[in-house]
Design an enzyme around this catalytic site. Sequence first.
Site, PDB file in Angstrom:
ATOM      1  N   ASN A 153       0.855  -1.171   0.000  1.00  0.00           N
ATOM      2  CA  ASN A 153       0.000   0.000   0.000  1.00  0.00           C
ATOM      3  C   ASN A 153       0.896   1.227   0.000  1.00  0.00           C
ATOM      4  OD1 ASN A 153       0.703   0.653   2.696  1.00  0.00           O
ATOM      5  ND2 ASN A 153      -0.906  -0.660   3.501  1.00  0.00           N
ATOM      6  N   LYS A 186      -6.277   1.160  -2.848  1.00  0.00           N
ATOM      7  CA  LYS A 186      -5.272   1.977  -2.178  1.00  0.00           C
ATOM      8  C   LYS A 186      -4.996   3.246  -2.975  1.00  0.00           C
ATOM      9  CE  LYS A 186      -4.711  -1.083   1.035  1.00  0.00           C
ATOM     10  NZ  LYS A 186      -5.289  -0.804   2.372  1.00  0.00           N
ATOM     11  N   ASN A 232      -3.954   4.683   3.995  1.00  0.00           N
ATOM     12  CA  ASN A 232      -3.093   4.016   4.980  1.00  0.00           C
ATOM     13  C   ASN A 232      -2.257   4.988   5.817  1.00  0.00           C
ATOM     14  OD1 ASN A 232      -3.381   1.729   2.649  1.00  0.00           O
ATOM     15  ND2 ASN A 232      -3.283   0.846   4.701  1.00  0.00           N
ATOM     16  N   GLU A 267     -10.400   6.680   3.470  1.00  0.00           N
ATOM     17  CA  GLU A 267      -9.965   5.930   4.668  1.00  0.00           C
ATOM     18  C   GLU A 267      -8.568   6.276   5.149  1.00  0.00           C
ATOM     19  OE1 GLU A 267     -10.873   1.772   4.512  1.00  0.00           O
ATOM     20  OE2 GLU A 267      -9.023   1.190   5.519  1.00  0.00           O
ATOM     21  N   HIS A 271     -11.754  -3.426  10.337  1.00  0.00           N
ATOM     22  CA  HIS A 271     -10.651  -3.806   9.459  1.00  0.00           C
ATOM     23  C   HIS A 271     -10.432  -5.314   9.572  1.00  0.00           C
ATOM     24  CE1 HIS A 271      -6.359  -5.006   9.521  1.00  0.00           C
ATOM     25  NE2 HIS A 271      -6.313  -4.350   8.385  1.00  0.00           N
ATOM     26  N   GLU A 305     -15.185  -6.368   5.618  1.00  0.00           N
ATOM     27  CA  GLU A 305     -14.456  -6.415   4.360  1.00  0.00           C
ATOM     28  C   GLU A 305     -14.016  -7.842   4.084  1.00  0.00           C
ATOM     29  OE1 GLU A 305     -10.833  -4.117   4.254  1.00  0.00           O
ATOM     30  OE2 GLU A 305     -10.388  -4.519   6.342  1.00  0.00           O
ATOM     31  N   TYR A 309     -10.749 -10.001   1.880  1.00  0.00           N
ATOM     32  CA  TYR A 309      -9.551  -9.963   1.046  1.00  0.00           C
ATOM     33  C   TYR A 309      -9.569 -11.216   0.193  1.00  0.00           C
ATOM     34  CZ  TYR A 309      -7.825  -6.573   4.507  1.00  0.00           C
ATOM     35  OH  TYR A 309      -7.668  -5.503   5.330  1.00  0.00           O
TER      36      TYR A 309
HETATM   37 MG    MG Z   1      -7.173   0.419   5.842  1.00  0.00          MG
END
Ligand code: MG
Length: 388
Positions: free
Chosen positions: A19, A183, A214, A238, A321, A340, A342
């Site tokens: 990121n 990102k 981030n 975010e 998260h 979320e 992944y």
């Molecule tokens: Mg984050």
Amino acid sequence: MRIVDIIERSVPLEGAISNAVVSFTDHDVSLVAVVSDVVRNGRPVIGFGFNSIGRYAQRGILRDRIIPRLKAAAPHALLDDDGKAFDPAKVLAVALTNEKPGGHGDRAGAIAAVELAFWDLNAKLADEPAYLTIARAAGRPDVQPAVPVYAAGGYYYPQGSGKTLTDELLGYRDQGFDAFKIKIGGAPMAADMARIEEALAVAGHGKRLSVDANGRFDIDAALAYARAIEGYDLRWYEEVGDPLDYDLNRQLTELYSRPVATGENLFSRQDVKNLLLFGGLRPGRDIFQMDAGLSYGLSEYMAMLDLLEQSGFDRAQAFPHGGHLINLHIAAGLGLGGCEAYPGVFQPFGGYPSACPVGGGWVRPSDAPGFGLEQKPEIAAVLKTLCI
Ligand code: MG
């Protein structure tokens, strides 16, 4: 009832992605097994937990301090009043013996891995999925297991990898996702705007796309990006600046009218209290991303949620998260706004097994006892090497 053993194993994360701030190539996770003396079908009942993904394993803190304290505790010191289940709040208290307040950091993730394993163990002892155990503990009997979910990804791939953002998001869409997060902050602003437009072409609308910096930006960059993206009407912006820079967050919310999201790097209820006091977050609009796996486990997370509600926020504003099975059960059991996933990265822990199908932007936990980690083949393979 008592604990026979507690075992930690550090498991590397798969994937060469980055990121705006960090590369994940050397990240790992502490997987913890809590072995009880209860035997069913000839095998001990074992609870499994892990600290969150996108960080580091905590073998030193766990093996040198936390696990010895819990193994030395009298059996009743970890049990609830009727002795039929373990009490995660007591587990947390014993784990924190001789630890000073504040300075939460890696200790919070280490203890979280163990505390969450006790929730898995309690659910298995009750022979029910963890979201039901969690809902009962939170006084929420009318739990709805389906949870809104979005695909988190959109990383910066190494040059020459052959992967594109469009291909990645189309892959998530084929898997049943209709909302995405990418990102930003790891490229010049013009390149990031092009990435956002590329992602919007797949998402179809700003309300189905979030962006994550981030914690990269100073106030000038935070506000410059805010002005540049305001017209996209994105779902949220975010972790814009340093997670503890509440003043930056407040200035951002004064300028930027769309939702902002933060909190994944706040590891205690006191940090959340300060965010609520000084961060400028807006009831009914902004998003909280604290993660039990980073912040001492579910007992502490539930205390954070109480703080939110006492301050006029709704638990529908909470999207933890960490896109994995543990947080799916937590989001379902506590009735949070969503979770979320992944689906393409952070293996073996990221994403959900086929027993938890994704469709139309929703996912639901299976009826497997506990967090159902055994149903995800990639995790099951690691669990088999852990013990017993
Ligand atoms: Mg984050």
